[in-house]
Structures are given as C-alpha cells and as structure tokens.
Design a protein around this motif. Structure first.
Motif, PDB file in Angstrom:
ATOM      1  N   SER A  95      19.067  -8.539   7.098  1.00  0.00           N
ATOM      2  CA  SER A  95      19.112  -9.584   8.114  1.00  0.00           C
ATOM      3  C   SER A  95      17.699  -9.887   8.584  1.00  0.00           C
ATOM      4  N   GLN A  96      17.500 -11.086   9.077  1.00  0.00           N
ATOM      5  CA  GLN A  96      16.179 -11.451   9.579  1.00  0.00           C
ATOM      6  C   GLN A  96      15.764 -10.565  10.748  1.00  0.00           C
ATOM      7  N   LYS A  97      16.731 -10.133  11.541  1.00  0.00           N
ATOM      8  CA  LYS A  97      16.419  -9.279  12.685  1.00  0.00           C
ATOM      9  C   LYS A  97      15.763  -7.977  12.252  1.00  0.00           C
ATOM     10  N   MET A  98      16.112  -7.489  11.069  1.00  0.00           N
ATOM     11  CA  MET A  98      15.522  -6.252  10.564  1.00  0.00           C
ATOM     12  C   MET A  98      14.033  -6.408  10.276  1.00  0.00           C
ATOM     13  N   PHE A  99      13.642  -7.608   9.798  1.00  0.00           N
ATOM     14  CA  PHE A  99      12.287  -7.797   9.285  1.00  0.00           C
ATOM     15  C   PHE A  99      11.414  -8.677  10.181  1.00  0.00           C
ATOM     16  N   ASN A 100      12.022  -9.441  11.073  1.00  0.00           N
ATOM     17  CA  ASN A 100      11.247 -10.242  12.035  1.00  0.00           C
ATOM     18  C   ASN A 100      10.848  -9.344  13.198  1.00  0.00           C
ATOM     19  N   GLN A 101       9.607  -8.849  13.149  1.00  0.00           N
ATOM     20  CA  GLN A 101       9.195  -7.843  14.117  1.00  0.00           C
ATOM     21  C   GLN A 101       7.723  -8.015  14.492  1.00  0.00           C
ATOM     22  N   PRO A 102       7.342  -7.552  15.699  1.00  0.00           N
ATOM     23  CA  PRO A 102       5.913  -7.504  16.063  1.00  0.00           C
ATOM     24  C   PRO A 102       5.169  -6.554  15.131  1.00  0.00           C
ATOM     25  N   ASN A 103       3.875  -6.777  15.019  1.00  0.00           N
ATOM     26  CA  ASN A 103       3.063  -5.983  14.106  1.00  0.00           C
ATOM     27  C   ASN A 103       1.705  -5.706  14.732  1.00  0.00           C
ATOM     28  N   ILE A 104       1.278  -4.464  14.691  1.00  0.00           N
ATOM     29  CA  ILE A 104      -0.070  -4.077  15.122  1.00  0.00           C
ATOM     30  C   ILE A 104      -0.850  -3.671  13.874  1.00  0.00           C
ATOM     31  N   ARG A 105      -2.055  -4.182  13.726  1.00  0.00           N
ATOM     32  CA  ARG A 105      -2.808  -3.931  12.497  1.00  0.00           C
ATOM     33  C   ARG A 105      -4.212  -3.436  12.796  1.00  0.00           C
ATOM     34  N   LEU A 106      -4.645  -2.426  12.054  1.00  0.00           N
ATOM     35  CA  LEU A 106      -6.011  -1.904  12.107  1.00  0.00           C
ATOM     36  C   LEU A 106      -6.636  -2.078  10.736  1.00  0.00           C
ATOM     37  N   GLY A 107      -7.937  -2.331  10.700  1.00  0.00           N
ATOM     38  CA  GLY A 107      -8.583  -2.506   9.417  1.00  0.00           C
ATOM     39  C   GLY A 107     -10.083  -2.322   9.483  1.00  0.00           C
ATOM     40  N   VAL A 108     -10.672  -2.140   8.327  1.00  0.00           N
ATOM     41  CA  VAL A 108     -12.129  -2.076   8.174  1.00  0.00           C
ATOM     42  C   VAL A 108     -12.510  -3.085   7.111  1.00  0.00           C
ATOM     43  N   MET A 109     -13.384  -4.037   7.478  1.00  0.00           N
ATOM     44  CA  MET A 109     -13.790  -5.093   6.560  1.00  0.00           C
ATOM     45  C   MET A 109     -15.243  -4.902   6.135  1.00  0.00           C
ATOM     46  N   PHE A 110     -15.513  -5.138   4.860  1.00  0.00           N
ATOM     47  CA  PHE A 110     -16.854  -5.017   4.300  1.00  0.00           C
ATOM     48  C   PHE A 110     -17.279  -6.371   3.748  1.00  0.00           C
ATOM     49  N   GLY A 111     -18.512  -6.764   4.055  1.00  0.00           N
ATOM     50  CA  GLY A 111     -19.009  -8.038   3.563  1.00  0.00           C
ATOM     51  C   GLY A 111     -20.349  -8.376   4.175  1.00  0.00           C
ATOM     52  N   ASN A 112     -20.755  -9.624   4.046  1.00  0.00           N
ATOM     53  CA  ASN A 112     -22.005 -10.103   4.628  1.00  0.00           C
ATOM     54  C   ASN A 112     -21.698 -10.786   5.948  1.00  0.00           C
TER      55      ASN A 112
ATOM     56  N   PHE B  45     -15.810 -11.326   2.415  1.00  0.00           N
ATOM     57  CA  PHE B  45     -15.523  -9.994   2.944  1.00  0.00           C
ATOM     58  C   PHE B  45     -14.149  -9.548   2.453  1.00  0.00           C
ATOM     59  N   GLY B  46     -13.875  -8.265   2.632  1.00  0.00           N
ATOM     60  CA  GLY B  46     -12.579  -7.724   2.255  1.00  0.00           C
ATOM     61  C   GLY B  46     -12.489  -6.268   2.645  1.00  0.00           C
ATOM     62  N   GLY B  47     -11.273  -5.746   2.657  1.00  0.00           N
ATOM     63  CA  GLY B  47     -11.107  -4.349   3.002  1.00  0.00           C
ATOM     64  C   GLY B  47      -9.652  -3.961   3.193  1.00  0.00           C
ATOM     65  N   PRO B  48      -9.417  -2.662   3.444  1.00  0.00           N
ATOM     66  CA  PRO B  48      -8.052  -2.156   3.610  1.00  0.00           C
ATOM     67  C   PRO B  48      -7.559  -2.289   5.047  1.00  0.00           C
ATOM     68  N   THR B  49      -6.243  -2.336   5.200  1.00  0.00           N
ATOM     69  CA  THR B  49      -5.628  -2.412   6.521  1.00  0.00           C
ATOM     70  C   THR B  49      -4.410  -1.493   6.569  1.00  0.00           C
ATOM     71  N   VAL B  50      -4.029  -1.132   7.778  1.00  0.00           N
ATOM     72  CA  VAL B  50      -2.780  -0.410   8.003  1.00  0.00           C
ATOM     73  C   VAL B  50      -2.075  -1.065   9.187  1.00  0.00           C
ATOM     74  N   GLY B  51      -0.777  -1.312   9.045  1.00  0.00           N
ATOM     75  CA  GLY B  51      -0.015  -1.986  10.086  1.00  0.00           C
ATOM     76  C   GLY B  51       1.107  -1.113  10.614  1.00  0.00           C
ATOM     77  N   PHE B  52       1.413  -1.276  11.885  1.00  0.00           N
ATOM     78  CA  PHE B  52       2.471  -0.507  12.533  1.00  0.00           C
ATOM     79  C   PHE B  52       3.494  -1.493  13.100  1.00  0.00           C
ATOM     80  N   SER B  53       4.741  -1.292  12.723  1.00  0.00           N
ATOM     81  CA  SER B  53       5.785  -2.216  13.121  1.00  0.00           C
ATOM     82  C   SER B  53       7.093  -1.436  13.237  1.00  0.00           C
ATOM     83  N   SER B  54       8.198  -2.136  13.099  1.00  0.00           N
ATOM     84  CA  SER B  54       9.501  -1.478  13.082  1.00  0.00           C
ATOM     85  C   SER B  54      10.378  -2.159  12.057  1.00  0.00           C
ATOM     86  N   LEU B  55      11.367  -1.426  11.581  1.00  0.00           N
ATOM     87  CA  LEU B  55      12.306  -1.949  10.603  1.00  0.00           C
ATOM     88  C   LEU B  55      13.690  -1.416  10.961  1.00  0.00           C
ATOM     89  N   ASP B  56      14.573  -2.311  11.360  1.00  0.00           N
ATOM     90  CA  ASP B  56      15.913  -1.923  11.783  1.00  0.00           C
ATOM     91  C   ASP B  56      15.844  -0.872  12.900  1.00  0.00           C
TER      92      ASP B  56
END
Length: 212
Positions: A190-207, A43-54
């Motif tokens: 800094s790691q604080k800028m990039f170490n963040q929670p992440n919410i992800r949505l996606g649609v997967m296609f496959g068998n 399977f495979g497909g596109p995703t979009v993620g929502f997070s924060s940066l700094d």
C-alpha cells in the motif's frame, strides 16, 4: 507603398553594413551565453537514510552524483535501496518462504544550493525516478535468489538539507524530506507503507571552490 518598401530596404541595407563594420573591428567569436561567467564542476558521494516501512524503523543506503553549475544549481542521478529487513505475512504471498520486502529506486536528482560560500548553508533538492518492490527469502542462497510479487513504482522525494563545507573538496549534508511512492498495483503493498518522511545523511566529494 513602393516608397515605403524602398525606405525599409535602404534601412535594412544600412543595418547590415553597420553590423559588418562592427564584426570587422573584432574577430573574437560571439556566443549567446558568456562562458566566462559559467563554472561547471561536479560532485558525488554516499548517503544513508532513516525512515519507516509499515510502522517499522527502516534504513536506506545509496548515493548520487551530479553536475554542479556556478556552485548553486545541480543536476544528476541518485539511487538508494532498503537495507533493513521487513516481512509480510507469509499467508498473503504467492511464493513460499519469500516474504521479506526488497525496495529500491533511482532517477534524476536536481536542486538549488543557497549561499554555497557560507560555512553552513542549505539546499533544496528533489529525487524523481523509478523503482521496484518485491519479496525474497532472507535466508536464500546463490541458487535461490529469485524475487516474486514484483511491482514497479515511481518515486518523488523533495528534501531540504543543511550543508557544512569541510574542505574545498568535501562537505557533510543532513536533511529531511518526504518520499511519495506511486504506481503500486499489488494488493500486498500500500502507498501508506512506502509514503514516509525521510532523514538523510551524506558526505559529498567534488570541487566546491568557486575559484577553481
């Protein structure tokens, strides 16, 4: 001692004769794993993620693909990159007019799907790989696309997701995780800028049908 060795050799010879007799009963090939009980698809497909940066809202776009084993285990690759614009103070950067952050990463993607036959179910997965952070001019043209202040990093992002089986070949995913970013060496980041929670949505296609 010789008598014991003789008994062992006789027993060993009898075992070989019995095994040969059993092999003579069937000429079917034998395997360590029963392939009839293993189903491999993908399977495979596109995703979009929502997070924060700094402390600013950030959007990541990407996608992935994987080999699916018995509809439960998967192993493949995944990648995504920062789509929103985030700036660093120009007085801190080494390249004039280049203060917009570029951040992307990709690598291995593996996980486990719990009760995939249910309409709504969950999976636990992890992305582990490499990426890079750099700065660019958000008003660049084709002749001025060089990035500066580059820094190589590694990223690990465990997630738990909900999946909804839309059809036998398409499903919707929504989940949350946390992005751990390591290996940062530049004082600009800094790691604080990039170490963040992440919410992800996606649609997967496959068998996604266990019978096919």
């Amino acid at each position: 001692m010789k008598k014991q060795i003789s008994i062992i050799l006789v027993l060993f010879a009898i075992s070989i004769v019995k095994l040969q007799a059993q092999e003579g009963d069937s000429k079917e090939p034998q395997f360590l794993f029963d392939s009839e009980n293993i189903q491999i698809s993908g399977f495979g497909g596109p995703t979009v993620g929502f997070s924060s940066l700094d402390n600013d809202f950030a959007v990541f776009t990407g996608g992935g693909g994987a080999m699916l084993i018995n509809q439960k285990f998967f192993l493949g690759g995944y990648g995504e990159g920062l789509s929103t614009q985030h700036q660093i103070n120009e007085t801190q950067v080494s390249c004039p007019d280049k203060n917009t952050i570029a951040f992307g990463y990709g690598g291995f993607w593996f996980g486990y799907i719990y009760k995939p036959h249910k309409l709504v179910h969950v999976n636990i997965n992890t992305v582990a790989g490499w990426g890079g952070i750099s700065l660019y001019d958000d008003e660049f043209d084709v002749a001025n696309m060089e990035h500066c202040d580059k820094d190589n990093v590694f990223v690990v992002m465990p997630k738990i997701e909900m999946e909804v089986n839309l059809t036998s070949w398409m499903k919707f995913t929504a989940g949350a995780g946390y992005r751990f970013t390591g290996g940062i060496s530049s004082p600009l980041y800094s790691q604080k800028m990039f170490n963040q929670p992440n919410i992800r949505l996606g649609v997967m296609f496959g068998n996604f049908s266990p019978n096919n």
